[in-house]
Structure formats: C-alpha cells, structure tokens
Design a protein around this motif. Structure first.
Motif: not given
Length: 282
Positions: A207, A152, A159, A192, A140, A155-156, A142
C-alpha cells in the motif's frame, strides 16, 4: 530396501499422506514450495518424515486446494495467526465471488450475441467533463490479465480499506482503478487500485500513499450491469471517440471511478464512471 520404522512422533510420507488426504506428489510440491516441509529427511535414503503435529496444517492446505486456491494465497493464509488467516481467506473468497459474477455477466453477453438480441449493446449516453481536485489516495499496483482483474480489484480494495480503517482515516466511499496498460484476456498490464482518504496514514507493504494531481477529465456513467467485460469496453469507446473529436490531448491513463456503495447498488443503478484525464480548456 524397506523404509525404516517410524519414531513415536514421526510418520512416513505414505502414512502422513493417508492421514492428511494428500498424495506423495502433492507433499513433494508443498515441500518444494515451502508450504509444508518434512521435519526430517534421511540423508542416506532420502525418506521424508513428518511430525504428527503437522497434520492440521496439511489438512488445511488440502481443503484450500479443493477450493482451487493458489499456492501463493495459501501461503498468505497460513503465514500468520488464525485471525489474520481468516481475514486473508475472506478477502480471497470475496474476490472469487466477484470474479464469478463477472464471468456470469460475460457469459450472458455472449449468449445474447449468439441469440442476436439487441440487449447487450450500450445505449447512447452523454460524455461529460469535470474538474477533479487534488486528492490524497492509498493505492496498490498489481499486474493482472482480464481473468484475474476483478479479483485483484476486490482484494486490493479490501486490503486498502482495512489499512485505512485501522489508521482512523476518513473515507468518502468512492474508489477508482487506473489502467497503466491494456488488460486483455491474453496479456497482463499494471492496474492501480486507489482509495481516497483524509487523515494521517503511513504506507504499509504493497500500500502506497500518494497525491493524485488535480486534472480535467471526460467521462460517461454506466450501470452496474454494464460494468462486465466486454460490455464495459463500449463505454470506453464512447469516451475515446469524444476525446478524439474534441481535440483535447489526454494527460493520463484511463480509469474506472466507482460510486459510493458500489457493491450494494442494484444492477440497473448508475455505478461507475469511465473517465479519461484530458487537457483543460484554454
């Protein structure tokens, strides 16, 4: 002019706000943001009407705002079923806890500096090199600044792991974060979050599935306690200085490689490799 009388299942903005614990200003903000629109707006006088059935949603919004949850995250929590909302809530809270721990470590670093103690420095350690094999990863990307970085990452990662778990992928237990720009307290850059895996997995939402090419890299290992900003930057300095002295050109952005079980490791345990891809030996 006085407000018209309520219909049986509708409330004025004042009555609705009183029962939900929300101000007129908050209700107007949630209307504009799409979180909580009134069921009816009088076209003549603009009076907002809310349904009694909207009270539960309004109260949930009120509670989440008391936790300082951003409106965008509230929208995600409320977007699906309660089960899906619980997953998003837990993911956000884990990120908040990790961010608070990182802030605490940064505070301790500053306190030690102000007390002129030697502790916050980074003890000397070797910079090593290794060959990294081609690896399939789920990732991911961000944009984030330093204050939001840990949230970030956490949480990424959660996920991605949930997606890979649902797909039945095999996981080696490690992960890494690639820095495509300089993340600072004043400016955002793209990071990333990557989780390697084996198996067949499709991309989904944010994703992506890609192959990390084989490469050489220079790295040094730091403990979990040494991971906090700005202490971690001293490890980056060690690697950058070694690369400069070696004369080997860099071939990609720097990254932090987290050891398996990072979240459960004690503070003094080796936990993260600060790595820089470099040109291989001729």
């Amino acid at each position: 002019m006085t407000a018209p009388r309520d219909t049986e299942d509708e409330l004025t903005i004042s009555e609705f706000g009183r029962r939900a614990g929300l101000s007129h200003k908050a209700l107007r903000l949630y209307d504009v943001s799409g979180l909580l629109a009134p069921v009816r707006v009088d076209p003549v006088n603009g009076y907002r009407r809310y349904a009694v059935s909207q009270l539960e949603r309004a109260r949930r919004i009120s509670v989440m705002r008391q936790l300082d949850m951003p409106l965008s995250t509230i929208a995600e929590v409320l977007a699906g079923t309660d089960a899906e909302g619980l997953i998003r809530l837990d993911r956000w809270w884990a990120a908040e806890q990790a961010t608070n721990e990182a802030r605490k470590a940064t505070l301790e670093y500053l306190r030690d500096r102000l007390l002129r103690q030697a502790g916050p420095g980074l003890p000397e350690r070797p910079v090593l090199t290794r060959e990294v094999l081609e690896t399939k990863v789920a990732s991911i990307r961000a944009d984030t600044d330093q204050q939001s970085l840990i949230g970030v990452i956490v949480s990424s990662t959660m996920q991605i792991l949930a997606h890979l778990g649902q797909a039945g992928a095999d996981l080696p237990g490690t992960s890494w974060v690639i820095y495509h720009g300089a993340v600072t307290p004043e400016s955002e850059a793209t990071v990333e979050v990557c989780v390697p895996f084996t198996g067949l997995v499709d991309p989904a939402g944010p994703i992506a599935i890609r192959v990390e090419p084989a490469h050489s890299e220079a790295y040094c290992t730091i403990t979990k306690d040494e991971c906090a900003y700005p202490r971690i930057m001293l490890a980056y300095d060690l690697v950058e200085d070694w690369v400069r002295r070696s004369g080997r050109p860099t071939t990609g952005p720097p990254r932090e490689v987290y050891h398996p079980g990072f979240q459960h490791l004690p503070g003094s345990a080796p936990a993260v490799d600060i790595a820089q891809p470099i040109e291989g030996q001729p």
